[in-house]
Design an enzyme around this catalytic site. Structure first.
Site, mmCIF file in Angstrom:
data_model
loop_
_atom_site.group_PDB
_atom_site.id
_atom_site.type_symbol
_atom_site.label_atom_id
_atom_site.label_comp_id
_atom_site.label_asym_id
_atom_site.label_seq_id
_atom_site.Cartn_x
_atom_site.Cartn_y
_atom_site.Cartn_z
ATOM 1 N N ASP A 1 0.836 -1.200 0.000
ATOM 2 C CA ASP A 1 0.000 0.000 0.000
ATOM 3 C C ASP A 1 0.871 1.251 0.000
ATOM 4 O OD1 ASP A 1 0.459 1.008 2.763
ATOM 5 O OD2 ASP A 1 -0.503 -0.864 3.363
ATOM 6 N N ILE A 2 0.262 2.389 -0.216
ATOM 7 C CA ILE A 2 0.992 3.644 -0.414
ATOM 8 C C ILE A 2 1.875 4.003 0.780
ATOM 9 C CG2 ILE A 2 -0.903 5.090 0.461
ATOM 10 C CD1 ILE A 2 -0.139 7.130 -1.759
#
Length: 249
Positions: free
Chosen positions: A112-113
């Protein structure tokens, strides 16, 4: 009679994307073979394919490219997205990867980011598909910093299972590394690849994850010398081990 295979399998094997990605584009009528839009489940013979058009980009199809297999390791920084396009113009992992001709890099798993660390990319769709498939039990290893009160009861729950919205899950290994007070570093490993699974397990027990770094995927480890935003080629021994791990030659 010439052997025919499903189009999504052919294109995945030739490095045009993962099989799931190819199937999604076929459903949206965004793939053409020899200038003809193809349908899901359609079969073709390799010898009949001359050109492949994916989302308006046309490629010349060459059968001898089939044997070119590449795998690279990328150290993802925080703030980059594991996607090919972002309409908010945020940074994506594909921006810094080496250019390819007639192929696409396929990401093996995602981060994820807000997570960083090891990402693998390949030009072999079949290898990517198997390394992400749950039936092959590929271990992912993370270095994680959490905030909260840790005790033996927490350790037992992490090892033996917590209930999430999509069922029970647990870490394969939980190893305390260092830290004082409520901020502590652990190494954890897990076989599952569900979305944000490491964060969700810790959050379920009331911990806040402040740093998450993937440091291992199967037998591949993140080198200390590889800085965030840099990539490196895997050597032949490492690549062969990945193929063996998922029963591919």
């Amino acid at each position: 009679m010439m052997q025919q295979e499903k189009i999504q399998k052919i294109l995945a094997n030739y490095g045009y994307g993962s099989r799931r990605y190819i199937e999604s584009l076929i459903k949206l009528n965004k793939i053409k073979i020899n200038d003809q839009t193809v349908g899901i489940g359609q079969r073709m013979s390799l010898i009949t394919i001359k050109t492949v058009t994916i989302e308006k980009t046309k490629y010349s199809f060459k059968q001898n490219n089939y044997h070119i297999k590449k795998v690279i390791l990328y150290n993802k920084p925080e703030g980059e997205l594991c996607t090919r396009k972002d309409y908010q113009n945020r940074k994506i992992v594909f921006d810094k990867l080496p250019c390819l001709h007639n192929f696409k890099w396929i990401n093996i798993g995602r981060l994820d980011i807000n997570s960083c660390g090891l990402l693998l990319f390949t030009t072999d769709g079949q290898l990517a598909h198997r390394l992400m498939h749950p039936s092959f039990n590929i271990e992912k290893i993370y270095k994680v910093r959490v905030y909260g009160t840790f005790n033996y009861d927490c350790y037992q729950k992490l090892k033996h299972g917590v209930y999430l919205s999509d069922g029970y899950t647990c870490f394969n290994k939980v190893i305390f590394k260092y830290g004082t007070g409520k901020n502590k570093w652990f190494h954890v490993s897990i076989f599952e690849g569900k979305n944000r699974i490491v964060r969700r397990i810790w959050n379920k027990l009331g911990f806040k994850v402040s740093k998450l770094i993937r440091i291992g995927y199967s037998d591949v480890k993140l080198p200390n010398s590889l800085h965030p935003g840099q990539w490196m080629k895997l050597n032949d021994v490492q690549i062969n081990e990945l193929y063996k791990r998922v029963n591919l030659k």
